[in-house]
Design a protein around this motif. Sequence first.
Motif, mmCIF file in Angstrom:
data_model
loop_
_atom_site.group_PDB
_atom_site.id
_atom_site.type_symbol
_atom_site.label_atom_id
_atom_site.label_comp_id
_atom_site.label_asym_id
_atom_site.label_seq_id
_atom_site.Cartn_x
_atom_site.Cartn_y
_atom_site.Cartn_z
ATOM 1 N N LEU A 1 -31.949 -65.652 15.144
ATOM 2 C CA LEU A 1 -32.192 -64.247 14.831
ATOM 3 C C LEU A 1 -33.224 -64.277 13.897
ATOM 4 O O LEU A 1 -34.219 -63.154 13.838
ATOM 5 C CB LEU A 1 -30.892 -63.391 14.630
ATOM 6 C CG LEU A 1 -30.134 -63.053 15.808
ATOM 7 C CD1 LEU A 1 -28.949 -62.289 15.196
ATOM 8 C CD2 LEU A 1 -31.012 -62.143 16.965
ATOM 9 N N ALA A 2 -33.082 -65.133 12.879
ATOM 10 C CA ALA A 2 -34.113 -65.211 11.921
ATOM 11 C C ALA A 2 -35.802 -65.538 12.393
ATOM 12 O O ALA A 2 -36.714 -65.092 12.147
ATOM 13 C CB ALA A 2 -33.663 -66.057 10.600
ATOM 14 N N ALA A 3 -35.550 -66.754 13.318
ATOM 15 C CA ALA A 3 -36.903 -67.125 14.017
ATOM 16 C C ALA A 3 -37.338 -65.766 14.760
ATOM 17 O O ALA A 3 -38.456 -65.634 14.634
ATOM 18 C CB ALA A 3 -36.473 -68.229 14.897
ATOM 19 N N LEU A 4 -36.354 -65.301 15.529
ATOM 20 C CA LEU A 4 -36.942 -64.042 16.450
ATOM 21 C C LEU A 4 -37.748 -62.918 15.432
ATOM 22 O O LEU A 4 -38.649 -62.446 15.592
ATOM 23 C CB LEU A 4 -35.551 -63.487 17.261
ATOM 24 C CG LEU A 4 -36.026 -62.404 17.884
ATOM 25 C CD1 LEU A 4 -37.081 -62.607 19.021
ATOM 26 C CD2 LEU A 4 -34.694 -61.777 18.672
ATOM 27 N N ALA A 5 -37.010 -62.570 14.180
ATOM 28 C CA ALA A 5 -37.711 -61.639 13.405
ATOM 29 C C ALA A 5 -38.979 -62.262 12.919
ATOM 30 O O ALA A 5 -39.829 -61.219 12.607
ATOM 31 C CB ALA A 5 -36.614 -61.554 12.096
ATOM 32 N N ASP B 1 -40.728 -65.936 16.668
ATOM 33 C CA ASP B 1 -40.619 -66.966 17.496
ATOM 34 C C ASP B 1 -39.231 -66.737 18.117
ATOM 35 O O ASP B 1 -38.069 -66.850 17.668
ATOM 36 C CB ASP B 1 -40.230 -68.404 16.737
ATOM 37 C CG ASP B 1 -40.058 -69.568 17.410
ATOM 38 O OD1 ASP B 1 -40.232 -69.564 18.743
ATOM 39 O OD2 ASP B 1 -39.626 -70.764 16.773
ATOM 40 N N ALA B 2 -39.362 -66.783 19.524
ATOM 41 C CA ALA B 2 -38.040 -66.429 20.373
ATOM 42 C C ALA B 2 -37.664 -67.644 21.050
ATOM 43 O O ALA B 2 -36.385 -67.461 21.792
ATOM 44 C CB ALA B 2 -38.343 -65.229 21.455
ATOM 45 N N GLU B 3 -38.058 -68.852 20.818
ATOM 46 C CA GLU B 3 -37.720 -70.046 21.619
ATOM 47 C C GLU B 3 -35.997 -70.428 21.041
ATOM 48 O O GLU B 3 -35.378 -70.647 22.109
ATOM 49 C CB GLU B 3 -38.525 -71.321 21.173
ATOM 50 C CG GLU B 3 -40.084 -71.075 21.757
ATOM 51 C CD GLU B 3 -40.173 -71.045 23.073
ATOM 52 O OE1 GLU B 3 -39.204 -71.672 23.978
ATOM 53 O OE2 GLU B 3 -41.270 -70.512 23.533
ATOM 54 N N VAL C 1 -33.765 -68.447 20.474
ATOM 55 C CA VAL C 1 -32.713 -67.326 21.060
ATOM 56 C C VAL C 1 -32.559 -67.731 22.630
ATOM 57 O O VAL C 1 -31.567 -67.858 23.056
ATOM 58 C CB VAL C 1 -33.291 -66.140 20.962
ATOM 59 C CG1 VAL C 1 -32.634 -65.338 21.783
ATOM 60 C CG2 VAL C 1 -33.311 -65.451 19.581
ATOM 61 N N MET C 2 -33.726 -68.559 23.071
ATOM 62 C CA MET C 2 -33.601 -68.790 24.347
ATOM 63 C C MET C 2 -32.766 -70.201 24.555
ATOM 64 O O MET C 2 -32.491 -70.473 25.815
ATOM 65 C CB MET C 2 -35.121 -69.180 25.150
ATOM 66 C CG MET C 2 -36.040 -67.919 25.167
ATOM 67 S SD MET C 2 -35.437 -66.481 26.270
ATOM 68 C CE MET C 2 -35.577 -67.377 27.846
ATOM 69 N N SER C 3 -32.312 -70.748 23.747
ATOM 70 C CA SER C 3 -31.784 -72.075 23.845
ATOM 71 C C SER C 3 -30.204 -71.566 23.619
ATOM 72 O O SER C 3 -29.324 -72.601 23.548
ATOM 73 C CB SER C 3 -32.169 -72.984 22.770
ATOM 74 O OG SER C 3 -31.839 -72.620 21.385
ATOM 75 N N LEU C 4 -29.955 -70.581 23.350
ATOM 76 C CA LEU C 4 -28.409 -69.985 23.286
ATOM 77 C C LEU C 4 -28.103 -69.620 24.500
ATOM 78 O O LEU C 4 -28.611 -69.580 25.409
ATOM 79 C CB LEU C 4 -28.529 -68.735 22.520
ATOM 80 C CG LEU C 4 -28.989 -68.908 20.942
ATOM 81 C CD1 LEU C 4 -28.816 -66.967 20.342
ATOM 82 C CD2 LEU C 4 -27.813 -69.414 19.935
ATOM 83 N N PRO C 5 -26.684 -69.804 24.610
ATOM 84 C CA PRO C 5 -26.053 -69.672 25.929
ATOM 85 C C PRO C 5 -26.490 -68.305 26.328
ATOM 86 O O PRO C 5 -26.610 -67.354 25.651
ATOM 87 C CB PRO C 5 -24.548 -69.598 25.722
ATOM 88 C CG PRO C 5 -24.239 -70.512 24.551
ATOM 89 C CD PRO C 5 -25.569 -70.163 23.755
#
Length: 819
Positions: free
Chosen positions: A431-435, A438-440, A442-446
Motif C-alpha cells: 500500500l505504501a508503494a501504491l501511495a 507503484d501498483a506492482e 499490490v498485483m503480487s498479492l493474492p
Amino acid sequence: MTTISRYTPSTMPGEQLERLFVARERILGRLVERVEALGTTPSPHHTLLVGPRGAGKTHLIALVAHRARRLIAGGQLMRIAWLPEDPWTIVSYGRLLAAILNAVGEEPDSPPSEDQLDAQLRASLRTNGPVLLLMENVDQILNAIGDLGQQRLRNLFQTEPGILLIGSTTTLDRVLADEAFPFFDFFDTIRIEPFSAREAQDMLRALAREGGDSALEERLEDADAVARIHTIAHLAGGQPRLWALLGSVLTVEQVDNITDLLLSRFDDLTPYYQERLARLSPQQRLVVAELAAADRPLPVKAIAERVGADQRSVAKSVNDLADQGWLAAVSTPFAHLLDRRRTYYELAEPLARLAFQIKESRGEPLKLIIEFLVNWFDAEELHASGRNEYARAALEMIDQDETLSLVRGLTSLPAVRRPSLALMGRVEDALAALASGDAEPVMSLPSTLRQAIELRYGDDDGITGMRLLLLERALTEVGNVPQADSQEAWLSRAERLDGEARSHQSRLMHVRWLAAGWRLGEAEAALSTIPPGIEHVDGQEALADAYQASGRVSEAVELYERVLEDRLRILGPGHPDTLASRNNLASAYESAGRLEDAIDLHQQVLQDSLRILGPDHPDTLASRNNLAFVCLEAGRVGEAIGFYERVLEDMLRVVGPDHPLTLTSRHNLAYAYQAAGRVDKAVSLYEQVLEDRLRILGRDHPQSLDSRHNLAFAYQAAGRAEEAISLYERVLEDSLRVLGPDHPHTLASRNNLAYAYESADRVEDAIGLYKEALDAALRVLGPNQSQTLAIRENLATAYRLAGRPEDAENLLAEWPSGG
C-alpha cells in the motif's frame, strides 16, 4: 410465483427479464436504437455482443426481443427471427436461411437449393418487411457454414438493408478476427464487462425480490453486503449467470443443503469446462492449469517461468486463450500505475477451476465450495453445522488461512483469526508503494487481498485508512511490550506513513508505536506536536499504557487521571471512551496496590455502564468481569465468584455458549474457583474451556494457549505434577513458535515451567530455565518491571534449594532494591 430459469433467459417472460435486468441499461439502449432504425437506414449496424459463457448475452438478446415486440405492438413493421441458442442443426448456409424463414413463419420451398432459399429470403424482406435476426453463438454458425457460406451471408447483409443481425459470441475467433475471413472487421462489437461487486449486489437483490425472499433481500441491504459479495467475487468472476448460480443457494440456511445445491450446479458445469479444455493444445492447457492454481493474476513472463517454456511461445498461447475466452486481462482501478508493457492475466471464468479440482479432489471436499462457505458465512454460522464435512473443512480453512482474516478486516467484516505480522507487513508495504505511484507490489498479492484493496481504493481515506488499520491490527498483535525485530519494522512503517500523511491520525499512530516500544521520551516529544483535542488525549492514553506496562505505575496513574479529566471535558461522562478511561484508571490503581480505590472506581463504571449502555452490552459485561477480578485480587473471593457466575449467566444468554467472550467468562470463573481452593472444579472447568477454545479458535490462538497454560497451573495445584510439566512444555514450545521468545506470555510460560521443575525436585532444570527467562525479561522488560523482579526472586530461591546460596546473594546484590 414465476420460476427463475437456471440457464436460459430465453424461456423467461419479458416482464420478468425486465425486473431482473441490472447494470447494462446503456448497452440495451444502444441495441434498441438500432432496432428502431431497422427499415429506415440503408446500412443497419450489425452488432456482436462478446463475452464469456454466462456473461449475460442471452439476457440482453432476450430483452432486445421483448422490446422489439413492444415496437411491433406500437406499429413498427418488423419481424423477429430468434434462432436457437445451441444451433446444432445449422451446418450450412442453406440451413441457416431455412432457419431464418421458419422463425418468421415462412415455409421454405421443398426441397430448396441454397440459391432458392437466398432468393426467397430476399424477396420476403422486400415484400413482408424487415427482419430482426437474433443469433447466438455466431462463431459456431460461421464455422459451420464454411468460407463460401460466410461470403454469401456477408453479401446478404451488405445488399439487403431490411435485415439486422444482433448476435453473440464467447470469443472473437479466427472467423471473426482474421483478415483472411469474410467477416473480419464487419460487426460493431460490444464487449460485455464483468459485474462489479455493487452490480452483483443489485442482481442478487433483484433475484431475491423476484423470488419473494424478503429475508435474503434484507440481508443484501446490510452495510456489509457489498463487502461479503466482494470476498466471493473471485469465485463468480463477475459473470451474471454464475452470480445467479451462487444467489440460488444464498436463500438456504442449512449448510448441508447449500453444499448439495452447489455440488449439483457444479456437476452441470464441469463437463462443459472439461470438454473445452480437451480442445486446447498441451501448452495452452498448461497455461490454464497454472492460472487455475495461482492465487493471483500473472504476467506472461511469470506464466512462462511456471510452465517452463520460452516467453514468446507462451505469449502466443496467452493471446490465443484470451481470444477464446479462457483468459482475461485484469481490470483494476490502479491500472494507470502499472507498467504499460506488462499485462496481468487471470481466468476469465474462475469456475473453470472445476475442471481441475474435480479430478484432484479424490472424494475430498471441493475447494471452490469451501471458499464460498468461508467467504459468505461467519464462523458462528458454520459451527452450527459442524457435523457437515464442508462446514468442518471451512472451519479448518478459517483457522489456517491468514489471508482470509486480513481480507475480512480490510472489508470491515468480522475477523476470523489473526493474520501474521509478516503478511500484514507485506500488505502495508504494498500500500505504501501504491501511495507513491507503484501498483506492482499490490498485483503480487493474492487476488482476494487485491480485490479488498480495490474495494476501498476510491474512498476518501482509502489507502491511508487501510494502512492505519494494518498498523492498528499489528499493534494489537505486538502488544505494549518491546519486541525488537517486529517492533522496529512496524515503527518504521508508522514513521513512514506519518511522514507521508502528516495528519493528526498518522501522528497519533506514530506515538502509539513509540509508546509500545517503550521509547517513552520520543513518544512524549511526538505527542507534544499533536494539538489539544481527542487525538492528543488518545496519545496520552497510549503513553499511560506504556508507563503501566513498563512498571512506572505512579506516572501511569497520574496520566490516566489527566486522560479521564480531558475526556470528561471533551466527550462528557456518558461517552463509551470516558467509561473506558475510568476503567483504565481503575486498573492502574490495582497495579499500584490501591485495591479499594480500584474496587470503588470499577463499581462506579459498572453502575454507569448499566445506566448508559444497558445490562447486556458487551462493555457492561466486561465491567462486571473487571470488578470480579479486582475483588479476587483483594482477597474477596466469594464476591468475585458471585460476579463471575452472573457474568457467565448473562454471556450465555446474550451471545451464546460458543462466543469468545463466553469462553473468557468460563475461564475467569475457573481461575476464581482455583483461588478459592476449589481445585477439582477449576480443573474440570478449565478442561471444558480448553476443549471449546481448541474447537472454535484453534490450537494456536492466544486464548487457547492461555487456557492450556492455566490448566497446567491447575494440574500443578491439584498435585498432578507430571501432567502439569508435560502440558507446560508443550505450551512453551507453541508459545515460542506462535508468539516468539520475547512475548510476555512466553516469559510467563518459561517461568512457570521452571517452577514446575522446581516443585518436582528437578532444580537444575529449573535454574536453567529461570536464567533463560530472566535474560529475556531483562532484555524486554527491564530490571524494574514486576515480572522481571518475580523471575529474579524465583531464580534466587532455586539457587538456595540447589545449595548455592552465594549465587543467590550475588544475584540479589546486582539490584538489591530492584533498582
